[in-house]
Design a protein around this motif. Sequence first.
Motif, short mmCIF file in Angstrom:
data_model
loop_
_atom_site.label_atom_id
_atom_site.label_comp_id
_atom_site.label_asym_id
_atom_site.label_seq_id
_atom_site.Cartn_x
_atom_site.Cartn_y
_atom_site.Cartn_z
N ASN A 86 0.71 -1.16 -0.09
CA ASN A 86 -0.15 -0.14 -0.14
C ASN A 86 0.93 1.40 0.11
O ASN A 86 0.68 2.32 -0.68
N ALA A 87 1.90 1.37 0.83
CA ALA A 87 2.91 2.43 0.83
C ALA A 87 3.42 2.66 -0.42
O ALA A 87 3.58 3.76 -0.88
N LEU A 88 4.03 1.58 -1.21
CA LEU A 88 4.27 1.82 -2.54
C LEU A 88 3.23 2.43 -3.49
O LEU A 88 3.56 3.34 -4.52
N GLU A 89 2.11 2.02 -3.42
CA GLU A 89 1.08 2.59 -4.31
C GLU A 89 0.76 4.04 -3.87
O GLU A 89 0.23 4.89 -4.63
N HIS A 90 0.80 4.33 -2.59
CA HIS A 90 0.58 5.80 -2.11
C HIS A 90 1.77 6.57 -2.72
O HIS A 90 1.60 7.71 -3.16
N LEU A 91 3.02 6.02 -2.84
CA LEU A 91 4.02 6.74 -3.25
C LEU A 91 3.88 7.12 -4.69
O LEU A 91 4.31 8.11 -5.38
N ALA A 92 3.32 6.19 -5.63
CA ALA A 92 3.20 6.34 -6.79
C ALA A 92 1.93 7.26 -7.14
O ALA A 92 2.12 7.71 -8.19
N ASP A 93 1.16 7.70 -6.37
CA ASP A 93 0.25 8.79 -6.31
C ASP A 93 0.64 10.01 -5.95
O ASP A 93 -0.04 10.94 -6.36
N LEU A 94 1.81 10.04 -5.26
CA LEU A 94 2.27 11.35 -4.70
C LEU A 94 2.81 12.20 -5.96
O LEU A 94 3.52 11.46 -6.80
N PRO A 95 3.00 13.44 -5.91
CA PRO A 95 3.87 14.10 -6.94
C PRO A 95 5.21 14.00 -6.92
O PRO A 95 5.97 13.50 -5.87
N ASP A 96 5.73 13.88 -8.18
CA ASP A 96 7.20 13.51 -8.40
C ASP A 96 7.84 14.81 -8.12
O ASP A 96 7.87 15.82 -8.82
N PRO A 97 8.78 14.96 -7.24
CA PRO A 97 9.68 15.95 -7.11
C PRO A 97 10.67 16.36 -7.90
O PRO A 97 11.37 17.48 -8.12
N ILE A 98 11.07 15.43 -8.72
CA ILE A 98 12.42 15.47 -9.81
C ILE A 98 11.92 16.24 -10.60
O ILE A 98 10.96 16.39 -11.38
N GLY A 99 12.66 17.25 -10.90
CA GLY A 99 12.41 18.31 -11.98
C GLY A 99 12.03 19.64 -11.62
O GLY A 99 11.72 20.43 -12.44
N ASP A 100 11.19 19.69 -10.39
CA ASP A 100 10.68 20.79 -9.81
C ASP A 100 11.46 21.99 -9.95
O ASP A 100 12.57 21.84 -9.45
N GLU A 101 10.85 23.13 -10.43
CA GLU A 101 11.69 24.27 -10.35
C GLU A 101 11.58 25.13 -9.06
O GLU A 101 10.32 25.45 -8.75
N LEU A 102 12.52 25.19 -8.22
CA LEU A 102 12.37 25.83 -7.05
C LEU A 102 12.55 27.38 -7.03
O LEU A 102 12.05 27.93 -6.44
#
Length: 421
Positions: A86-102
């Motif tokens: 379930n934790a892996l599936e939750h991770l898949a649903d979360l936004p991907d931080p890679i590439g975020d412009e800070l």
Amino acid sequence: MNDIIKENELVYKAKQARTAAQSLAAKSTEQKNNALRTIAANLRAKTAMILSANQIDIERAKRNGMNESLLDRLMLNTDRIDSMANALEHLADLPDPIGDELESWERPNGLHIKKIRVPIGVVGMVYEARPNVTVDAAGLCLKTGNAVYLRGSASALDSNKAIVSVIREALNNSDLPENSVQLLEDTSHETANEFFRLNGMIDVLIPRGSSRLIKTVIQQASIPVLETGAGNCHVFIDETAKPEMAISIVLNSKTQRPSVCNTIETVIVHDHWFSTYGHALIDALRTAQVACRIDPIVADLFPDLQVATEQDWATEYLDKIIAVKIVKTIDEAISHINKYGTQHSESIISEDKQHVARFFQFVDASTLYHNASTRFTDGEEFGFGAEIGISTQKLHARGPMGLVALTSIKYLVEGNGQIRK
């Protein structure tokens, strides 16, 4: 295996992880999320195989005299494996931080500068007993485009080998490189010390386990360490605390799962509150089969209890044992926490807003609570999907470490021919 024989396992797998990291960093969010869901499905499908391997570890641990709290950390069951999936599936649903412009800005000379999140590279994970960490670490690293090199303890070797085989099988059926997840099967101390010095192959080490393990990694490593800490945590019952709430929070913070780092080891009680409700608190702890180490100040009221010593204030029991400290002021409570605490999780039970504000301002810890259990210091409870550990240091990351903690930054600078004068 022949390639591993030619070159020792430690270095061979490190090189495999480094090569995989270069490919993994370029994978899309969709590819990473699909892989996480594939791993989750494979964990559920291979539950029986994982439990069989875990039983080998459990039986070996019992023969070696492992205590009940550590056995609880080591033990897997169907519900725990399902929670890992379930934790892996939750991770898949979360936004991907890679590439975020800070941030982005333009300099007077026309250079345009942009700061973005990028993967760290290869994460070395050093941990004890808990095979669920194998899944959490792999999931968080894969989501953030990092390869992970796992070094678990000998006590969980069969469980970890089974879980990693399931993960790698799923990766082989996905768009991510199978070698993104590596397990060091040589659990000797000599090889561990070499693992801590794989500069150029591992970018950061994350130790997760006992204070002894964490100190060893910090002292022995030549690779940067993202430090997680032991949990000598406290609940402070202020004089205005509601008695039923205070007792309930103390019991939950101590007994809900005594073997984990966000469990409290000392309850600090204002003497005015204790004079009225102290016996009710001690009786509740006794009923819950918690052994109390009582402050010498009130020891004569509880002649059957063991008197707390200086060592008790500093001990992370990870068991159904609690020290009881009596104080006259909130400042005395704050001073005690800052002296003996490990900057993990601390809670105040109070109806006095000024006292709560003072507690929040002056207690030095990664996570502070008001009228709530310390057991919530957890990546999943914070909405992170999972956690790689709980950082008690003050650089880069602090508190439960989720996806963002496993990223670095990169500056992208656009020009049109500028040269520096």
